[in-house]
Enzyme design. Structure first.
Site, mmCIF file in Angstrom:
data_model
loop_
_atom_site.group_PDB
_atom_site.id
_atom_site.type_symbol
_atom_site.label_atom_id
_atom_site.label_comp_id
_atom_site.label_asym_id
_atom_site.label_seq_id
_atom_site.Cartn_x
_atom_site.Cartn_y
_atom_site.Cartn_z
ATOM 1 N N LYS A 15 54.472 26.272 59.869
ATOM 2 C CA LYS A 15 53.568 24.914 60.072
ATOM 3 C C LYS A 15 52.340 25.634 59.132
ATOM 4 O O LYS A 15 52.044 26.985 59.126
ATOM 5 C CB LYS A 15 53.570 24.111 61.383
HETATM 6 C C1 LIG Z 1 57.634 21.508 64.469
HETATM 7 C C2 LIG Z 1 57.549 20.209 64.349
HETATM 8 C C3 LIG Z 1 57.081 19.291 65.848
HETATM 9 C C4 LIG Z 1 57.292 20.292 66.953
HETATM 10 O O1 LIG Z 1 56.766 21.584 67.435
HETATM 11 P P1 LIG Z 1 56.868 22.538 68.097
HETATM 12 O O2 LIG Z 1 55.786 23.629 68.304
HETATM 13 O O3 LIG Z 1 58.578 23.102 67.451
HETATM 14 O O4 LIG Z 1 57.635 22.928 69.100
HETATM 15 C C5 LIG Z 1 56.856 18.259 66.034
HETATM 16 N N1 LIG Z 1 57.409 17.706 65.693
HETATM 17 C C6 LIG Z 1 57.647 17.656 63.712
HETATM 18 C C7 LIG Z 1 57.277 16.622 63.056
HETATM 19 C C8 LIG Z 1 57.776 18.761 63.658
HETATM 20 O O5 LIG Z 1 57.957 19.563 62.411
#
Ligand SMILES: *Cc1c(COP(=O)(O)O)cnc(C)c1O
Length: 385
Positions: free
Chosen positions: A186
């Site tokens: 991210k």
């Molecule tokens: C990465 C992601 C999540 C979950 O996040 P984590 O930190 O991996 O638990 C939820 N929604 C979307 C769209 C994502 O890309």
């Protein structure tokens, strides 16, 4: 000469990030110390939100947000099928039923009209996903949900740094809560981590309790008279979803670079768009006007059949050239756990058409222009046209 492998996404960690974590390791508190407050303040500044509540994962943040807006057994929660499963799973954790609405074929964002059709008398909340970093049409969604008392939780795991209605993603006037993820792919990372922002004081309170076993210590918030300084109350059934101080310090350090990271992602996206402008077989996924895209993903739609190839072949050929690609996402309803609940791909023609063509190309701040040109040239060569 072997060229370095380019994954579809990766973190950028500098010496100052490492120093920030090391300083916490040498300090008094590894968790439940001052770094989480600092990170939450930095998140408020970055997102324009009134409150930020850090969580251990984006998934836990979604769980907490559903809890905080009152999702419970018997409720329904509608989301996009073009997302990570966590956007839907969070409703199921609370005994509610996750439901899906088809997407806009131009953007792969949830289609507000389809979302409205998927809402019924049991719908408690909707979870629009700011897919790839582009804000969903929350104005159109809120016009339907507000009069019906349906809450909006925006999944902004892809969209830190984006704007909507001229506002940063945590300050837009439509959502009750906005969730973020700090997984290494991210925009900024804490290793694992997440957060919820909200402009609602009551939701923020419930988010803080849910993150820490439902335990309240503040004297003026206790339900029973306090017999002494040890006293605290578990007031609701929460979890341990706390972020550590190590992670929070990394997050604060990373947030200081968010503008630079997003600017670089935008420049990469523009360069890709120019490189694919003349292609008959490769089309960058479209975007809506009036929003600032944060470019978590760079998705192209490829006419694999017309090109006389398949996605698997293209992915393998690119990998052989040191280029990693991915598919975001297998539509949620296709996963066996959801298929077993009766969801049928035929009911989502736009998500299906998108899924047949989608391919995510490498995009991360450390890519230079030469990397982008190399990926674009390899894609046009492998696909042809
Ligand atoms: C990465 C992601 C999540 C979950 O996040 P984590 O930190 O991996 O638990 C939820 N929604 C979307 C769209 C994502 O890309």
């Amino acid at each position: 000469m072997t060229q370095r492998f380019l994954p579809y996404g990766r973190q950028s960690i500098d010496d100052d990030d490492i120093a920030a974590v090391t300083a916490v390791l040498k300090s008094e508190f590894l968790t439940q110390g001052p770094e989480v407050d600092r990170f939450e303040a930095a998140l408020c500044a970055a997102t324009g939100a009134r409150h930020a509540v850090a969580y251990s994962h984006g998934t836990a943040a979604l769980f907490g947000a559903c809890f905080a807006v009152g999702v419970g057994p018997g409720d329904e929660v509608v989301t996009s099928p073009i997302t990570f499963a966590a956007s839907a799973n969070c409703a199921a954790y609370l005994g509610a039923r996750p439901c899906f609405a088809d997407v806009d074929p131009a953007t792969a964002l949830v289609d507000p009209a389809a979302l409205a059709r998927a809402c019924g008398p049991r719908t408690k909340a909707v979870i629009p996903v700011h897919f790839a970093g582009q804000p969903a049409d929350l104005a159109a969604i809120a016009a339907f949900t507000r009069p019906r008392g349906i809450r909006i939780i925006a999944d902004a795991a892809h969209a830190l740094g984006a704007t909507l209605a001229g506002q940063p993603i945590g300050a837009e006037p439509f959502s009750d809560a906005v969730i973020y993820s700090f997984h290494p792919v991210k925009h900024v990372t804490t290793g694992e981590g997440g957060a919820v922002t909200t402009n609602d004081d009551g939701i923020a309170e419930r988010l803080r309790l849910f993150r820490n076993h439902g335990i309240e210590r503040r004297g003026d918030h206790l339900r029973q008279p306090s017999p002494g300084p040890w006293y605290h109350e578990m007031q609701l059934l929460g979890h341990n979803f706390r972020l550590t101080d190590l992670q929070a310090a990394l997050g604060t350090s990373q947030l200081g670079k968010l503008d630079r990271f997003v600017a670089r992602r935008r420049a990469i996206a523009n360069r890709y768009a120019a490189a694919f402008a003349g292609s008959a077989l490769v089309r960058p996924l479209g975007h809506r006007s009036g929003t600032a895209h944060a470019w978590h993903l760079y998705v192209i739609e490829v006419e694999f059949e017309r090109a006389g190839t398949s996605r698997a072949e293209v992915m393998q050929a690119l990998r052989a050239r040191g280029i990693g690609t991915q598919v975001h996402y297998i539509p949620c309803y296709r996963h066996p756990w959801y298929a077993d609940q009766g969801w049928n791909p035929a009911d989502f023609p736009c998500a299906e058409a998108y899924y047949a063509r989608a391919l995510s190309l490498p995009i991360f701040p450390a890519m230079d222009d030469g990397d982008v040109d190399r990926v674009a040239a390899a894609v046009r060569d492998v696909v042809g046209g």
